[in-house]
Design an enzyme around this catalytic site. Structure first.
Site, PDB file in Angstrom:
ATOM      1  N   ARG A   1       0.826  -1.210   0.000  1.00  0.00           N
ATOM      2  CA  ARG A   1       0.000   0.000   0.000  1.00  0.00           C
ATOM      3  C   ARG A   1       0.856   1.255   0.000  1.00  0.00           C
ATOM      4  NH1 ARG A   1       2.630   2.168   3.404  1.00  0.00           N
ATOM      5  NH2 ARG A   1       2.622   1.797   5.632  1.00  0.00           N
TER       6      ARG A   1
ATOM      7  N   GLU B   1      -0.325   9.861   8.877  1.00  0.00           N
ATOM      8  CA  GLU B   1       0.927   9.136   9.173  1.00  0.00           C
ATOM      9  C   GLU B   1       1.154   9.045  10.671  1.00  0.00           C
ATOM     10  OE1 GLU B   1       2.133   6.915   7.124  1.00  0.00           O
ATOM     11  OE2 GLU B   1       2.387   8.496   5.627  1.00  0.00           O
ATOM     12  N   HIS B   2       1.442   7.841  11.133  1.00  0.00           N
ATOM     13  CA  HIS B   2       1.685   7.564  12.557  1.00  0.00           C
ATOM     14  C   HIS B   2       0.459   7.919  13.403  1.00  0.00           C
ATOM     15  CE1 HIS B   2       6.014   6.468  12.442  1.00  0.00           C
ATOM     16  NE2 HIS B   2       5.954   7.137  11.304  1.00  0.00           N
TER      17      HIS B   2
ATOM     18  N   ASP C   1      -2.272   5.633  13.229  1.00  0.00           N
ATOM     19  CA  ASP C   1      -3.012   4.379  13.463  1.00  0.00           C
ATOM     20  C   ASP C   1      -2.829   3.835  14.873  1.00  0.00           C
ATOM     21  OD1 ASP C   1      -0.379   3.572  12.865  1.00  0.00           O
ATOM     22  OD2 ASP C   1      -0.964   1.994  11.448  1.00  0.00           O
TER      23      ASP C   1
ATOM     24  N   GLY D   1       8.613   1.752   2.933  1.00  0.00           N
ATOM     25  CA  GLY D   1       7.378   2.366   3.427  1.00  0.00           C
ATOM     26  C   GLY D   1       6.160   1.981   2.604  1.00  0.00           C
TER      27      GLY D   1
ATOM     28  N   SER E   1       4.944  -1.197   2.788  1.00  0.00           N
ATOM     29  CA  SER E   1       4.285  -2.263   3.510  1.00  0.00           C
ATOM     30  C   SER E   1       4.544  -3.680   2.985  1.00  0.00           C
ATOM     31  CB  SER E   1       2.786  -1.978   3.474  1.00  0.00           C
ATOM     32  OG  SER E   1       2.219  -2.401   4.631  1.00  0.00           O
TER      33      SER E   1
ATOM     34  N   ASP F   1      -1.669  -1.241   7.779  1.00  0.00           N
ATOM     35  CA  ASP F   1      -1.164  -2.001   6.631  1.00  0.00           C
ATOM     36  C   ASP F   1      -1.936  -3.296   6.417  1.00  0.00           C
ATOM     37  OD1 ASP F   1       0.563   0.049   6.931  1.00  0.00           O
ATOM     38  OD2 ASP F   1       2.272  -1.151   7.541  1.00  0.00           O
TER      39      ASP F   1
ATOM     40  N   LYS G   1      13.185  -1.815   9.380  1.00  0.00           N
ATOM     41  CA  LYS G   1      12.889  -1.669  10.814  1.00  0.00           C
ATOM     42  C   LYS G   1      13.773  -2.603  11.632  1.00  0.00           C
ATOM     43  CE  LYS G   1       8.403   0.283  10.900  1.00  0.00           C
ATOM     44  NZ  LYS G   1       7.896  -0.406   9.718  1.00  0.00           N
TER      45      LYS G   1
HETATM   46  P1  NG1 Z   1       5.539   1.023   7.166  1.00  0.00           P
HETATM   47  O1  NG1 Z   1       5.607   2.204   6.311  1.00  0.00           O
HETATM   48  O2  NG1 Z   1       5.063  -0.185   6.446  1.00  0.00           O
HETATM   49  O3  NG1 Z   1       6.792   0.779   7.929  1.00  0.00           O
HETATM   50  C1  NG1 Z   1       4.543   1.644   9.605  1.00  0.00           C
HETATM   51  C2  NG1 Z   1       3.517   0.864  10.422  1.00  0.00           C
HETATM   52  C3  NG1 Z   1       2.105   1.416  10.213  1.00  0.00           C
HETATM   53  C4  NG1 Z   1       2.056   2.918  10.446  1.00  0.00           C
HETATM   54  C5  NG1 Z   1       3.148   3.603   9.589  1.00  0.00           C
HETATM   55  C6  NG1 Z   1       3.237   5.092   9.820  1.00  0.00           C
HETATM   56  C7  NG1 Z   1       4.089  -1.493  10.707  1.00  0.00           C
HETATM   57  C8  NG1 Z   1       3.906  -2.870  10.201  1.00  0.00           C
HETATM   58  N1  NG1 Z   1       3.500  -0.528  10.011  1.00  0.00           N
HETATM   59  O4  NG1 Z   1       4.350   1.354   8.250  1.00  0.00           O
HETATM   60  O5  NG1 Z   1       1.213   0.755  11.072  1.00  0.00           O
HETATM   61  O6  NG1 Z   1       2.209   3.235  11.804  1.00  0.00           O
HETATM   62  O7  NG1 Z   1       4.437   3.039   9.863  1.00  0.00           O
HETATM   63  O8  NG1 Z   1       2.044   5.720   9.497  1.00  0.00           O
HETATM   64  O9  NG1 Z   1       4.761  -1.286  11.708  1.00  0.00           O
END
Ligand code: NG1
Length: 488
Positions: A52, A58-59, A61, A154, A156, A201, A245
């Site tokens: 997605r 952003e941040h 959820d 980013g 997902s 996600d 991450k």
């Molecule tokens: P991505 O961009 O996939 O690392 C992460 C978190 C989301 C959300 C966004 C920021 C995971 C799996 N996903 O997404 O839930 O917090 O950062 O909006 O940790």
């Protein structure tokens, strides 16, 4: 035979005949690979989960506030067969991911940190723990896994892998689960890998509709498919800075989750002192103006007066909360694996994080209206404001994302912002559809052939195909599983 697969793929990707040909060839290649890696056996099922791009929110959820992502036509595909024993045997199309085998029995001990197999384990562990499949009788599966979502960008890719793994495991066991509870479970289950992510996600990957964005509300999960403004396209540009991450980025992400947890406790205390209301919030959204029956502005003023706008040390936070530092650390700074988040040397930036989350939540609500009105320029403005807040208050941008955002705006994007967790990864640009070709050409010249080549000391990821680093988003259907019998 051939028709079954192509028809399914046409429904999913909603694409031109040429693109359909390429999608079909990819699935057929994976089926052939399955046969060669599993001694000539035929697969029984195909599972697919899309990545997605987050348009806005952003941040928010994990704070219980809404988001507005859309799926992209890049995904994770499992070609699989159930097994009669409990072994899960996954082999990746890409040789850079080694074959991973484990038992679908509790406990499910993780592989080494950063191993791709942990995302498969996260799903299996989550489903077994929830008792959706009897942990003593669960059947395993064998699968070839293929992915087209750029990693650590980013978009997902990790959650798509978790969602696909879950559907593979459920399908192998003949089990169907409703999408909403599955998305909620998988959001928690993914924390198995060590980051404290929210639920955006997994929800969009499971619940998306073709051609639409998805407004998602949390706790409980609710989704609202949202039409995209006509004549507006969303173009993803990869900064080529990886944001995996692991290590420092995981700390930076988890730090923000903890800062929001600390903010929740501090805001509740400040509101109580001011209004006498005894509150027991779990997350920031439990303290919204709407929930408290107060104007958001009033709450913001109370918070600013009570805690100030400067970073706070753990000692200062404990003082505000009237607790010992040890108690605050244990209650609010403990991560899922039981470890404590170390205090940042410059202190916790409570006010800035709070401000970002609350204003970003408001922007998502405004974006819903702008989308409904088909107002591309309002959507663009909100995206630009979101980016500024992500950069200045949430501090998740980096020089490369800044360069890419400026280039995007100079080349006519109505809105340009970082997307996803940040610290690298991609930007998303709202571009009038009739200017997309010119936009892509311009960004290619200015960023990929310009900036990236000049800034030689930076560590950009290499790419084989420009279409993988800059592309127009096409929202596909959500994840699914279907029998592959007709495709042999
Ligand atoms: P991505 O961009 O996939 O690392 C992460 C978190 C989301 C959300 C966004 C920021 C995971 C799996 N996903 O997404 O839930 O917090 O950062 O909006 O940790």
């Amino acid at each position: 035979m051939q028709r079954n697969l192509s028809e399914e793929l046409r429904r999913i990707y909603n694409c031109s005949p040429d693109e359909l040909f390429l999608h079909t060839a990819r699935y057929e290649r994976l089926v052939t690979l399955y046969r060669s890696r599993f001694s000539g056996q035929n697969p029984a099922f195909i599972v697919r989960a899309p990545g997605r791009v987050n348009l806005i929110g952003e941040h928010t959820d994990y704070n219980g506030y809404p988001v507005m992502p859309m799926t992209i036509d890049r995904d994770v595909v499992f070609i699989l067969g159930p097994r009669t024993d409990s072994t899960i045997d996954t082999t990746n199309e890409s040789l850079s991911f080694e074959r991973r085998t484990f038992n679908a029995r509790l406990p499910v001990p993780p592989f080494e940190q950063g191993d791709w197999g942990n995302y498969v384990k996260a799903a299996v562990h989550g489903i077994l723990e929830a008792d959706w499949i009897d942990a003593k009788k669960a059947a395993g599966f064998q699968a070839v896994v293929g992915g087209t979502i750029p990693e650590s960008a980013g978009l997902s890719s990790s959650s798509a892998l978790v969602v696909a793994s879950a559907l593979a495991f459920l399908t192998a066991n003949g089990k169907e689960i409703k999408r909403e509870p599955l998305a909620e479970l998988l959001a928690r289950a993914e924390r198995y890998v060590g980051s404290e992510g929210g639920g955006m996600d997994q929800a969009v990957s499971l619940l998306a509709e073709t051609g639409k964005a998805l407004k998602i509300d949390f706790f409980p999960l609710r989704t609202q498919p949202t039409s995209l403004p006509k004549n507006l396209s969303f173009v993803v540009c990869n900064s080529l800075i990886r944001a995996p991450k692991s290590e420092s980025i995981r700390y930076a992400y988890n730090r923000r989750v903890i800062e929001c947890r600390l903010a929740t406790a501090l805001v509740a205390k400040a509101v109580k002192e001011c209004s006498g209301k005894d509150l027991h919030p779990t997350r920031l959204a439990d303290l919204s103006g709407e929930k408290l029956g107060l104007e958001q502005r009033t709450i913001d003023k109370i918070v600013a007066q009570a805690i100030g706008e400067k970073p706070l040390s753990l000692k200062e936070i404990s003082h505000h909360l009237g607790e010992t530092t040890e108690a605050v650390q244990k209650r609010l700074c403990t991560l899922r694996d039981g470890s404590m988040l170390t205090e940042p040397p410059e202190g916790f930036k409570i006010w800035n994080r709070y401000k970002h989350v609350v204003t970003e939540a408001h922007r998502v609500e405004l974006a819903v209206g702008a989308f409904a009105a088909g107002d591309g320029s309002a959507v663009g403005d909100l995206m630009n404001q979101s980016h500024a807040s992500c950069r200045d208050d949430y501090e998740i941008s980096c020089p490369e994302l800044e360069a890419l955002v400026s280039i995007g705006r100079e080349l006519g994007a109505l809105g340009a912002r970082l997307t996803g967790a940040g610290f690298g990864g991609c930007t998303v640009n709202a571009v009038p559809s009739n200017q997309v070709a010119r936009f892509v050409e311009g960004v290619t010249a200015a960023y990929y052939h310009g900036y990236v080549r000049q800034e030689k000391e930076r560590r950009f990821t290499s790419y084989a195909n420009l279409h993988d680093v800059i592309f127009v988003c096409r929202a596909t259907t959500g994840a699914g599983a279907w029998p592959s019998r007709g495709d042999r």
